[in-house]
Design an enzyme around this catalytic site. Structure first.
Site, mmCIF file in Angstrom:
data_model
loop_
_atom_site.group_PDB
_atom_site.id
_atom_site.type_symbol
_atom_site.label_atom_id
_atom_site.label_comp_id
_atom_site.label_asym_id
_atom_site.label_seq_id
_atom_site.Cartn_x
_atom_site.Cartn_y
_atom_site.Cartn_z
ATOM 1 N N GLY A 51 0.782 -1.238 0.000
ATOM 2 C CA GLY A 51 0.000 0.000 0.000
ATOM 3 C C GLY A 51 0.810 1.281 0.000
ATOM 4 O O GLY A 51 0.387 2.292 -0.567
ATOM 5 N N GLU A 105 4.589 4.963 5.297
ATOM 6 C CA GLU A 105 3.444 4.047 5.337
ATOM 7 C C GLU A 105 2.176 4.738 4.856
ATOM 8 O O GLU A 105 2.034 5.960 4.963
ATOM 9 C CB GLU A 105 3.235 3.563 6.779
ATOM 10 C CG GLU A 105 3.781 2.167 7.040
ATOM 11 C CD GLU A 105 2.832 1.064 6.600
ATOM 12 O OE1 GLU A 105 2.348 1.090 5.439
ATOM 13 O OE2 GLU A 105 2.569 0.183 7.418
ATOM 14 N N ASP A 106 1.253 3.932 4.355
ATOM 15 C CA ASP A 106 0.014 4.484 3.819
ATOM 16 C C ASP A 106 -0.939 4.955 4.921
ATOM 17 O O ASP A 106 -1.440 6.070 4.884
ATOM 18 C CB ASP A 106 -0.689 3.460 2.901
ATOM 19 C CG ASP A 106 -0.817 2.065 3.525
ATOM 20 O OD1 ASP A 106 -0.456 1.879 4.715
ATOM 21 O OD2 ASP A 106 -1.280 1.151 2.820
ATOM 22 N N ASP A 109 -3.669 2.664 11.738
ATOM 23 C CA ASP A 109 -4.993 2.444 12.326
ATOM 24 C C ASP A 109 -4.796 2.116 13.811
ATOM 25 O O ASP A 109 -4.732 3.016 14.643
ATOM 26 C CB ASP A 109 -5.668 1.316 11.550
ATOM 27 C CG ASP A 109 -7.111 1.100 11.950
ATOM 28 O OD1 ASP A 109 -7.719 2.038 12.473
ATOM 29 O OD2 ASP A 109 -7.635 -0.009 11.734
ATOM 30 N N VAL A 159 -11.057 3.252 3.710
ATOM 31 C CA VAL A 159 -10.748 4.007 2.492
ATOM 32 C C VAL A 159 -9.976 3.161 1.480
ATOM 33 O O VAL A 159 -9.279 2.213 1.852
ATOM 34 C CB VAL A 159 -9.950 5.300 2.817
ATOM 35 C CG1 VAL A 159 -10.810 6.298 3.573
ATOM 36 C CG2 VAL A 159 -8.678 4.988 3.607
ATOM 37 N N ASP A 165 -6.191 -0.668 -0.700
ATOM 38 C CA ASP A 165 -7.014 -1.612 -1.455
ATOM 39 C C ASP A 165 -8.221 -2.073 -0.673
ATOM 40 O O ASP A 165 -8.305 -1.878 0.549
ATOM 41 C CB ASP A 165 -6.181 -2.857 -1.783
ATOM 42 C CG ASP A 165 -5.936 -3.716 -0.541
ATOM 43 O OD1 ASP A 165 -5.441 -3.164 0.465
ATOM 44 O OD2 ASP A 165 -6.263 -4.909 -0.556
ATOM 45 N N ARG A 171 -6.124 -0.044 -5.706
ATOM 46 C CA ARG A 171 -4.930 0.692 -5.282
ATOM 47 C C ARG A 171 -4.598 1.792 -6.279
ATOM 48 O O ARG A 171 -3.996 2.799 -5.928
ATOM 49 C CB ARG A 171 -3.717 -0.253 -5.204
ATOM 50 C CG ARG A 171 -3.816 -1.327 -4.142
ATOM 51 C CD ARG A 171 -2.472 -2.048 -4.039
ATOM 52 N NE ARG A 171 -2.570 -3.304 -3.319
ATOM 53 C CZ ARG A 171 -2.538 -3.424 -1.995
ATOM 54 N NH1 ARG A 171 -2.449 -2.349 -1.246
ATOM 55 N NH2 ARG A 171 -2.624 -4.598 -1.421
#
Ligand code: 5GP
Length: 185
Positions: A51, A105-106, A109, A159, A165, A171
């Site tokens: 990601g 990093e994407d 969480d 999201v 994804d 993506r």
């Protein structure tokens, strides 16, 4: 386009959360800050496949330094309580001892995955170890981590797009969209 949906948006998308223009502007701004902060240091950007690679590709071209790139891949241990411990399926190729490492990093969480990776990389003796995150969703945060560079804080919605994804797809959307609740379920 923010809020609405382009005509060719996938059916899973609910609304555009971040437009291509918003992403581009913010990533460029973070790149400029990193250029200043890391001047004269041996910078290695480390990204976790898959990601983060879209953010990485744009971010690294906004950084005007002779940096190195490296990649890791991880997979979660199934059927275990979530601790963040992951199996490293692809390790770094570069030696990071003495280097200034920035994990790109994407999304963060719970923070468990990143916390585990920070622990692994810290043992390899980098001169510094910091985190650049595109999306920060803190409602489910379990481990509080220092985030040196943050793109956007987002609310509690799943999201997709710009690297993120759902079941392996979307993506390649150029924007970030929220996903319809019934699809995430
Ligand atoms: P954490 O360990 O922080 O809970 O997990 C972070 C990872 O979960 C991210 O790297 C990403 O792979 C996945 N993830 C968390 N939230 C989302 C989301 O809204 N969309 C997508 N596509 N992946 C997410």
């Amino acid at each position: 386009m923010s809020g609405g949906l382009p005509a060719d948006a996938p059916a899973v998308a609910d609304a555009v959360l971040l437009t291509e223009e918003q992403l581009r502007a913010r990533v460029a701004e973070i790149g400029r800050r990193i250029t200043t902060d890391y001047a004269g240091r041996d910078l290695v950007l480390v990204t976790v496949l898959r990601g983060g690679v879209f953010f990485l590709a744009d971010l690294c071209r906004s950084i005007d330094l002779p940096l190195r790139l490296d990649f890791m891949a991880v997979s979660a241990y199934e059927h275990e309580a979530p601790t963040g411990a992951v199996r490293i399926t692809k390790d770094l190729d570069e030696d990071i001892e003495g280097a200034s490492v920035l994990i790109v990093e994407d999304i963060i969480d719970t923070g468990l995955t990143l916390n585990y990776l920070l622990g692994v990389l810290r043992q390899r003796g980098p001169a510094s170890l910091e985190v650049a995150i595109l999306l920060d969703r803190d409602v489910r945060r379990i481990v509080d981590l220092p985030i040196a560079y943050r793109g956007f804080s987002i609310k509690d919605r799943y999201v997709v797009g710009y690297g993120l994804d759902i079941r392996g797809r979307y993506r390649n959307l150029r924007y970030v969209a929220t996903v319809r609740d019934e699809v995430v379920g």
